[in-house]
Design a protein around this motif. Structure first.
Motif, short mmCIF file in Angstrom:
data_model
loop_
_atom_site.label_atom_id
_atom_site.label_comp_id
_atom_site.label_asym_id
_atom_site.label_seq_id
_atom_site.Cartn_x
_atom_site.Cartn_y
_atom_site.Cartn_z
N ASN A 46 0.43 -1.43 -0.37
CA ASN A 46 0.04 -0.35 0.00
C ASN A 46 0.85 1.47 -0.19
O ASN A 46 0.62 1.85 -0.65
CB ASN A 46 -1.01 -0.34 1.09
N LEU A 49 2.70 1.49 -3.64
CA LEU A 49 1.39 2.15 -4.87
C LEU A 49 0.76 3.56 -4.61
O LEU A 49 0.89 3.48 -4.61
CB LEU A 49 0.13 1.34 -3.91
N LEU A 50 1.13 3.92 -3.50
CA LEU A 50 1.52 5.71 -3.19
C LEU A 50 2.28 6.03 -3.73
O LEU A 50 2.39 7.76 -4.00
CB LEU A 50 0.45 5.79 -2.54
N LYS A 94 -4.88 9.00 -9.06
CA LYS A 94 -5.28 7.57 -8.18
C LYS A 94 -6.26 6.76 -8.36
O LYS A 94 -6.16 5.90 -8.09
CB LYS A 94 -5.05 8.95 -7.00
N TRP A 97 -5.60 4.12 -10.96
CA TRP A 97 -4.96 3.51 -9.97
C TRP A 97 -4.44 2.36 -9.54
O TRP A 97 -5.06 0.44 -9.70
CB TRP A 97 -3.17 3.88 -9.49
N GLU A 98 -5.30 2.87 -8.34
CA GLU A 98 -5.92 2.12 -7.30
C GLU A 98 -7.04 0.88 -7.55
O GLU A 98 -7.17 -0.26 -7.56
CB GLU A 98 -6.37 2.45 -6.38
N LYS A 102 -6.41 -3.26 -7.85
CA LYS A 102 -7.87 -4.50 -8.09
C LYS A 102 -7.90 -4.81 -8.35
O LYS A 102 -8.32 -6.75 -8.59
CB LYS A 102 -9.23 -3.36 -7.38
#
Length: 134
Positions: A46, A49-50, A94, A97-98, A102
């Motif tokens: 996580n 990821l950011l 964002k 991307w997220e 998933k």
């Protein structure tokens, strides 16, 4: 008076748990599960990821600076993003991307390394994403 307050609260509570009218599903393709026996740490993943695009945490909603490639790394977890089209730059949001992450996890398993193509996310065309160890 008391009944009205309870009813108002019940309506508010029901609205908070109601399903959204439509959910955005990002398209991923060419998903290859590169190491199905390995599960990477979820917290480290996580954070990584950011870290793409120099950091898209907080209020930043889109990749800044139009890079030709970018990475997000935390500890031994590494995301690499490159545009599929030669000469394109990355401008992924964002949310896109997220949602793409998933969708790839839905294919390979949560926190399982993969390679995939996410629809959009570049100045022209798609982006190629690799998730694995550094």
């Amino acid at each position: 008076m008391h009944f009205t307050a309870v009813l108002s609260f019940a309506v508010l509570l029901a609205g908070a748990f109601a399903a959204p009218l439509s959910t955005r599903q990002e398209t991923v393709s060419n998903v290859t599960c590169t190491d199905p026996k390995t599960t990477l740490d979820s917290h480290t993943s996580n954070v990584a990821l950011l870290q793409i695009c120099g950091g898209i945490a907080g209020t930043i909603e889109k990749c800044q600076g139009a890079p030709k490639s970018t990475t997000g790394q935390s500890g031994d977890v590494l995301f690499t993003i490159k545009p599929v089209d030669s000469g394109a730059t990355i401008n992924i949001s964002k949310g896109r991307w997220e949602q793409g992450i998933k969708a790839a996890f839905a294919v390979c398993g949560q926190n399982k390394p993969f390679e995939a193509t996410f629809t959009g996310g570049a100045s022209t065309g798609d982006v190629s994403v690799t998730y694995g160890t550094a």
